[in-house]
Design an enzyme around this catalytic site. Structure first.
Site, PDB file in Angstrom:
ATOM      1  N   HIS A  56      69.501   9.123 -78.326  1.00  0.00           N
ATOM      2  CA  HIS A  56      70.044   9.611 -77.062  1.00  0.00           C
ATOM      3  C   HIS A  56      71.416  10.233 -77.342  1.00  0.00           C
ATOM      4  O   HIS A  56      72.073   9.885 -78.321  1.00  0.00           O
ATOM      5  CB  HIS A  56      70.205   8.468 -76.066  1.00  0.00           C
ATOM      6  CG  HIS A  56      68.911   7.920 -75.555  1.00  0.00           C
ATOM      7  ND1 HIS A  56      68.850   7.167 -74.407  1.00  0.00           N
ATOM      8  CD2 HIS A  56      67.637   8.007 -76.022  1.00  0.00           C
ATOM      9  CE1 HIS A  56      67.599   6.818 -74.187  1.00  0.00           C
ATOM     10  NE2 HIS A  56      66.844   7.310 -75.158  1.00  0.00           N
ATOM     11  N   GLU A  58      74.312   9.771 -76.097  1.00  0.00           N
ATOM     12  CA  GLU A  58      75.414   8.811 -76.204  1.00  0.00           C
ATOM     13  C   GLU A  58      75.449   8.146 -77.578  1.00  0.00           C
ATOM     14  O   GLU A  58      76.510   7.996 -78.183  1.00  0.00           O
ATOM     15  CB  GLU A  58      75.280   7.711 -75.137  1.00  0.00           C
ATOM     16  CG  GLU A  58      75.278   8.213 -73.713  1.00  0.00           C
ATOM     17  CD  GLU A  58      73.870   8.433 -73.160  1.00  0.00           C
ATOM     18  OE1 GLU A  58      73.025   9.055 -73.849  1.00  0.00           O
ATOM     19  OE2 GLU A  58      73.628   7.985 -72.022  1.00  0.00           O
ATOM     20  N   CYS A  86      71.454   4.725 -70.044  1.00  0.00           N
ATOM     21  CA  CYS A  86      70.404   3.709 -69.918  1.00  0.00           C
ATOM     22  C   CYS A  86      70.921   2.379 -70.488  1.00  0.00           C
ATOM     23  O   CYS A  86      72.042   2.306 -71.005  1.00  0.00           O
ATOM     24  CB  CYS A  86      69.153   4.159 -70.673  1.00  0.00           C
ATOM     25  SG  CYS A  86      69.339   4.171 -72.474  1.00  0.00           S
ATOM     26  N   CYS A  89      71.876   2.572 -74.241  1.00  0.00           N
ATOM     27  CA  CYS A  89      73.145   3.265 -74.457  1.00  0.00           C
ATOM     28  C   CYS A  89      74.325   2.433 -73.960  1.00  0.00           C
ATOM     29  O   CYS A  89      75.378   2.404 -74.601  1.00  0.00           O
ATOM     30  CB  CYS A  89      73.108   4.639 -73.803  1.00  0.00           C
ATOM     31  SG  CYS A  89      71.955   5.750 -74.646  1.00  0.00           S
TER      32      CYS A  89
END
Length: 162
Positions: A56, A58, A86, A89
């Site tokens: 992801h 992040e 999420c 993360c």
């Protein structure tokens, strides 16, 4: 530069990262980590191209920032991301000791800063993350909506999905 304008400026850079993800067929999410008014690291979703569920935006940015700064502790940094993080993360954000996250669009299906769950408030965790939301929400949301609209259209025509 005041905090509001700084948030808008760094979020504009995060949106550019999201556009890079979009060009690769990834969900258009971008992230920027800044410290003392300067960019430390950038990242965008690479989950599909990297065939790795942890890539992801992040996570990519946190890893780059830790490497650049020579420490896993990102205590004096701020993460700017185009979509509400999420749970995975948020776990990385907490572990990195990031004190502040600024995000653009809410994620009503997986958001972990209040939309679905809220991991920012500590709830027994050893770190609290201050959350600011809404900076450039319309722009970030439009990228995401456009991506998913095109994805649905491809699926309806029997094409490959991203």
């Amino acid at each position: 530069m005041d905090a509001h304008n700084q948030n808008l400026s760094f979020m504009a850079l995060a949106i550019k990262e999201a556009e890079k993800a979009l060009k690769k067929g990834e969900v258009p999410v971008g992230a920027v980590i800044a410290r003392e008014g300067a960019v430390v690291a950038r990242g965008h979703n690479l989950k599909e191209t990297g065939r790795d569920p942890t890539l992801h935006a992040e996570i990519v940015a946190v890893k780059k920032a830790a490497k650049k700064l020579g420490s896993w502790r990102l205590e004096h940094c701020t993460l700017y991301v185009t979509l509400e993080p999420c749970a995975m993360c948020m776990g990385a954000i907490i572990q990195a000791r990031l004190p502040k996250v600024v995000f653009a669009a809410l994620d009503p299906k997986a958001g972990a800063c209040g939309s679905v769950v809220d991991l920012s408030r500590g709830a027994g965790l050893n770190h609290i993350v201050h959350i600011s939301r809404g900076a450039r929400e319309v722009e970030a949301g439009a990228l995401l909506k456009g991506f998913f609209k095109a994805l649905r259209a491809r699926k309806n025509k029997g094409g490959n999905n991203a």
